[in-house]
Design a protein around this motif. Structure first.
Motif, mmCIF file in Angstrom:
data_model
loop_
_atom_site.group_PDB
_atom_site.id
_atom_site.type_symbol
_atom_site.label_atom_id
_atom_site.label_comp_id
_atom_site.label_asym_id
_atom_site.label_seq_id
_atom_site.Cartn_x
_atom_site.Cartn_y
_atom_site.Cartn_z
ATOM 1 N N GLU A 181 77.801 20.995 48.166
ATOM 2 C CA GLU A 181 78.592 20.902 49.411
ATOM 3 C C GLU A 181 77.721 20.674 50.635
ATOM 4 O O GLU A 181 78.207 20.231 51.677
ATOM 5 C CB GLU A 181 79.438 22.166 49.614
ATOM 6 C CG GLU A 181 80.533 22.357 48.565
ATOM 7 C CD GLU A 181 80.044 23.175 47.371
ATOM 8 O OE1 GLU A 181 78.811 23.304 47.184
ATOM 9 O OE2 GLU A 181 80.898 23.672 46.618
ATOM 10 N N THR A 216 88.658 28.667 45.902
ATOM 11 C CA THR A 216 89.320 29.116 47.132
ATOM 12 C C THR A 216 89.227 28.075 48.244
ATOM 13 O O THR A 216 89.974 28.144 49.213
ATOM 14 C CB THR A 216 88.648 30.408 47.653
ATOM 15 O OG1 THR A 216 87.290 30.097 48.011
ATOM 16 C CG2 THR A 216 88.668 31.500 46.599
ATOM 17 N N ARG A 256 80.729 32.685 36.051
ATOM 18 C CA ARG A 256 82.117 32.992 36.397
ATOM 19 C C ARG A 256 82.996 33.393 35.226
ATOM 20 O O ARG A 256 84.023 34.020 35.420
ATOM 21 C CB ARG A 256 82.752 31.742 37.013
ATOM 22 C CG ARG A 256 81.967 31.176 38.165
ATOM 23 C CD ARG A 256 82.669 31.501 39.412
ATOM 24 N NE ARG A 256 81.970 30.942 40.560
ATOM 25 C CZ ARG A 256 82.450 31.054 41.782
ATOM 26 N NH1 ARG A 256 83.608 31.662 41.975
ATOM 27 N NH2 ARG A 256 81.789 30.567 42.787
ATOM 28 N N THR A 285 83.929 27.336 50.304
ATOM 29 C CA THR A 285 82.638 26.644 50.415
ATOM 30 C C THR A 285 82.817 25.270 51.050
ATOM 31 O O THR A 285 82.001 24.845 51.873
ATOM 32 C CB THR A 285 81.973 26.508 49.028
ATOM 33 O OG1 THR A 285 82.016 27.771 48.376
ATOM 34 C CG2 THR A 285 80.540 26.056 49.148
#
Ligand SMILES: Nc1ncnc2c1ncn2[C@@H]1O[C@H](COP(=O)(O)OP(=O)(O)OP(=O)(O)O)[C@@H](O)[C@H]1O
Ligand SMILES: O=P(O)(O)OC[C@H]1O[C@H](OP(=O)(O)OP(=O)(O)O)[C@H](O)[C@@H]1O
Ligand SMILES: [Mg+2]
Length: 323
Positions: free
Chosen positions: A168, A185, A16, A188
């Motif tokens: 997750e 965001t 990222r 996920t």
């Protein structure tokens, strides 16, 4: 031996932070070159003697900074807090970089409707063993961060299930009851029917320019760092500052001083008919309105490329820690 004395800058090679980190150095006029050997992942900084670049993952950068195997690096604060015990004494966070924003959060199944706060989670943990015959299981790669945070909120009867990917998915898969992970965001988490505990945001992280206090700070390394940090500081100040020029009927001293204090601007020059300020970029429009309301005929603003200062704030901060 001489090689080891160079300044080692660690820059993300994947993930990222890679693109934004490269753009950050480029903005500061620092051209990082990558060596030819694909195995080697070493590069240089064009025009700066005594510096070399190591291209590594963000997590490896953090480890090298802690070990003193890199002098400067770009990495996430989440990794610094997680991977470095007693981070304050091993590294200095020189500057947040305005990218790589992500929160480390505690998230539980949406079905746990009564669990909204950490205090609710502490209650659940207390009663869980009696009801299920085992303690709560928390899936995470942020083991140290989780332990510190749970202790602070009195959550004690739980076990960590180390997870390095697809964290997750752990609650739905039945391998954990809740998770601690990073999110930007929230997509996920939502896709996995998880929700963030209201006071369960452990850290608001972003990419930082980090200096190692454990590295061998040779004269060569210090000089290269001073040059590089002065360019970074000059670019940062240029990016956040504008030059504002106003044509005034009479550049009254009191008026100019009031403009300075009201808008955080600093007067660079004035000659009775005109005045120039350095002004925080986000105050330019307000300063212009105000100057016009006070008689200016026109106000123009311009960007700087670089603003170099005799006192380099980033280097001063680092030098103070190095002693
Ligand atoms: N949405 C996000 N998810 C994860 N990390 C993010 C996110 N946004 C920014 N980051 C930052 O980027 C850092 C590196 O994450 P990234 O997933 O890119 O690592 P990576 O190089 O792919 O290594 P890994 O394989 O361990 O995930 C994180 O620690 C965090 O500081
Ligand atoms: O809140 P969101 O915007 O949905 O982002 C969060 C997700 O992004 C990261 O994974 P990444 O894509 O880096 O994959 P990885 O697990 O392989 O590192 C992180 O581990 C989360 O799974
Ligand atoms: Mg990742």
């Amino acid at each position: 031996m001489r090689e080891a004395q160079k300044l080692v800058i660690a820059s993300p090679s994947k993930g990222r932070l890679q693109e934004n980190a490269a753009a950050f150095f480029a903005r500061a006029g620092l051209e990082l070159t990558q060596g030819r050997g694909a195995r080697d992942y070493r590069g240089a900084v064009a025009g700066v003697e005594g510096a070399e670049v190591a291209y590594l993952s963000a997590s490896e950068i953090t480890r090298r900074l802690a070990l003193g195997e890199a002098h400067l690096g770009v990495t996430g604060e989440d990794l610094v807090r997680e991977e470095i015990a007693d981070a304050e004494s091993k590294v200095e966070l020189l500057a947040p970089l305005g990218f790589g924003f992500a929160n480390v959060v505690v998230a539980v199944p949406q079905a746990w409707i009564d669990v909204r706060h950490m205090s609710d989670l502490a209650d659940v943990a207390d009663g869980f063993r009696a009801r299920h015959g085992r303690g709560l299981r928390v899936a995470t790669k942020y083991v140290n961060t989780t332990r510190r945070f749970f202790t602070r909120y009195g959550v004690s009867d739980y076990r960590i299930v180390e997870s390095s990917g697809a964290t997750e998915g752990a609650p739905a898969a039945g391998s954990a009851d809740l998770i601690v992970d990073i999110t930007t965001t929230g997509a996920t988490l939502a896709a996995n029917a998880l929700k963030v505990i209201e006071d369960g945001v452990i850290l608001r992280s972003q990419a930082n320019l980090v200096a190692s206090l454990a590295a061998p700070w040779s004269e060569t390394a210090r000089e290269a760092a001073r040059i590089i940090l002065s360019r970074i500081a000059a670019e940062e100040e240029a990016r956040t500052t504008r030059e504002v020029r106003a044509h005034l009927p009479e550049a009254a001293g009191d008026l100019l001083r009031e403009a300075e204090t009201t808008f955080g601007a600093s007067l660079r020059e004035s000659n009775g008919k005109s005045a120039a300020f350095a002004c925080p970029a986000h105050h330019v429009a307000a300063l212009a309105d105000w100057l016009i309301a006070h008689g200016a005929k026109s106000v123009a603003s311009a960007r700087f490329d670089y603003v170099f200062r005799a006192e380099n704030a980033l280097w001063s901060k680092l030098a103070a820690r190095l002693g």
